[in-house]
Design a protein around this motif. Structure first.
Motif, short mmCIF file in Angstrom:
data_model
loop_
_atom_site.label_atom_id
_atom_site.label_comp_id
_atom_site.label_asym_id
_atom_site.label_seq_id
_atom_site.Cartn_x
_atom_site.Cartn_y
_atom_site.Cartn_z
N MET A 1 35.26 49.74 60.14
CA MET A 1 34.10 49.94 59.29
C MET A 1 34.11 48.89 58.19
SD MET A 1 32.85 53.10 56.74
CE MET A 1 34.40 53.83 56.65
N LYS A 2 32.90 48.49 57.79
CA LYS A 2 32.73 47.59 56.66
C LYS A 2 31.84 48.28 55.63
CE LYS A 2 33.12 43.28 59.19
NZ LYS A 2 32.50 42.02 59.53
N ILE A 3 32.11 47.99 54.38
CA ILE A 3 31.27 48.47 53.29
C ILE A 3 30.81 47.25 52.52
CG2 ILE A 3 31.18 49.80 51.15
CD1 ILE A 3 33.12 51.79 52.45
N HIS A 4 29.50 47.13 52.35
CA HIS A 4 28.92 46.03 51.59
C HIS A 4 28.39 46.60 50.28
CE1 HIS A 4 27.99 43.39 55.36
NE2 HIS A 4 29.27 43.67 55.23
N ILE A 5 28.67 45.93 49.19
CA ILE A 5 28.17 46.35 47.89
C ILE A 5 27.34 45.20 47.33
CG2 ILE A 5 28.78 47.07 45.54
CD1 ILE A 5 31.36 48.27 46.75
N TYR A 6 26.04 45.46 47.15
CA TYR A 6 25.09 44.46 46.66
C TYR A 6 24.77 44.77 45.20
CZ TYR A 6 24.41 43.57 51.61
OH TYR A 6 24.61 43.27 52.93
N THR A 7 24.91 43.76 44.35
CA THR A 7 24.66 43.96 42.92
C THR A 7 23.83 42.82 42.35
OG1 THR A 7 26.71 42.80 42.34
CG2 THR A 7 26.85 45.19 42.56
N ILE A 8 23.28 43.09 41.18
CA ILE A 8 22.61 42.06 40.39
C ILE A 8 23.16 42.22 38.98
CG2 ILE A 8 20.42 41.34 39.39
CD1 ILE A 8 19.09 42.28 42.03
N HIS A 9 24.09 41.35 38.62
CA HIS A 9 24.66 41.42 37.28
C HIS A 9 25.23 40.07 36.87
CE1 HIS A 9 28.81 41.58 38.81
NE2 HIS A 9 28.35 42.35 39.74
N LYS A 10 25.44 39.91 35.57
CA LYS A 10 25.88 38.62 35.03
C LYS A 10 27.39 38.47 35.01
CE LYS A 10 21.93 38.05 32.03
NZ LYS A 10 21.44 38.11 30.68
N ASN A 11 28.10 39.48 34.64
CA ASN A 11 29.53 39.36 34.39
C ASN A 11 30.37 39.79 35.59
OD1 ASN A 11 28.93 38.57 31.80
ND2 ASN A 11 29.07 40.62 30.98
N GLU A 12 31.54 39.26 35.64
CA GLU A 12 32.54 39.66 36.62
C GLU A 12 33.82 40.01 35.87
OE1 GLU A 12 32.58 40.16 39.89
OE2 GLU A 12 30.54 39.54 40.31
N MET A 13 33.69 40.89 34.88
CA MET A 13 34.81 41.23 34.00
C MET A 13 35.94 41.94 34.72
SD MET A 13 32.83 42.62 30.62
CE MET A 13 32.32 44.09 31.51
N LEU A 14 35.61 42.76 35.68
CA LEU A 14 36.61 43.63 36.29
C LEU A 14 36.94 43.23 37.72
CD1 LEU A 14 35.13 46.96 34.87
CD2 LEU A 14 37.01 45.61 33.94
N VAL A 15 36.99 41.95 37.97
CA VAL A 15 37.25 41.44 39.32
C VAL A 15 38.58 41.95 39.86
CG1 VAL A 15 37.68 39.36 40.68
CG2 VAL A 15 35.81 39.41 39.04
N ALA A 16 39.61 41.91 39.04
CA ALA A 16 40.94 42.34 39.50
C ALA A 16 40.94 43.80 39.93
CB ALA A 16 41.99 42.11 38.40
N MET A 17 40.24 44.63 39.18
CA MET A 17 40.19 46.06 39.53
C MET A 17 39.39 46.26 40.82
SD MET A 17 39.24 49.23 37.07
CE MET A 17 40.81 49.28 36.23
N ALA A 18 38.29 45.54 40.96
CA ALA A 18 37.50 45.63 42.19
C ALA A 18 38.33 45.19 43.39
CB ALA A 18 36.23 44.79 42.07
N GLN A 19 39.06 44.12 43.24
CA GLN A 19 39.91 43.64 44.32
C GLN A 19 41.03 44.64 44.65
OE1 GLN A 19 39.27 41.22 46.37
NE2 GLN A 19 37.44 40.72 45.21
#
Length: 154
Positions: free
Chosen positions: A1-19
């Motif tokens: 299974m794959k999950i795609h998350i589509y967003t529209i935002h300026k910052n990527e502050m929490l990249v480490a947590m998302a990863q």
């Protein structure tokens, strides 16, 4: 299974947590892909008015929206973690990809909201980054529930 998350935002502050959550989900054989669709057209539209901004979001999202799409919206259905896991499981059984959409600051156009299922993560309002992290944690929790992993405690 794959999950795609589509967003529209300026910052990527929490990249480490998302990863981090994306990596945890790989343990269940689930690949999570992120798509930030913010572009100059959207940035300019957001400076004009909410109607123009919403139209620009729709234009960015429309090529990705289909029967596997779930919109995050403040007026969407609230689920507890068990119901959320049933929803993720149900969508995964219908197709290989489950898609979540987080609109820009002005939300979705009414025409889009009428066409697709909507969920709300909380009655509170979150920044896009926080909403994305809460969504990722709930995706991981739902996979834990589906696979009887001890992460979710009853």
């Amino acid at each position: 299974m794959k999950i795609h998350i589509y967003t529209i935002h300026k910052n990527e502050m929490l990249v480490a947590m998302a990863q981090h959550y994306s990596q945890l989900c790989k343990g269940f054989g689930v690949e999570i892909l992120f798509f930030n669709l913010l572009n100059k057209h959207i940035q300019e539209a957001q400076k004009r008015d909410s109607k123009t901004a919403k139209q620009s979001y729709t234009k960015a999202f429309e090529q990705y929206l289909d029967s596997q799409s779930i919109l995050l919206d403040a007026c969407g259905t609230l689920h507890d973690s068990m119901a959320f896991s049933r929803m993720v499981n149900s969508y995964s059984m219908r197709g290989n990809i489950v898609k979540f959409f987080i609109a820009g600051a002005f939300g979705f156009e009414a025409s889009i909201l009428q066409k697709y299922p909507k969920i709300s993560l909380s009655t509170l309002t979150f920044s896009h980054e926080i909403a994305k992290i809460v969504l990722l944690e709930q995706i991981y929790r739902s996979l834990s529930i589906i696979h009887n992993h001890p992460y979710h405690k009853l």
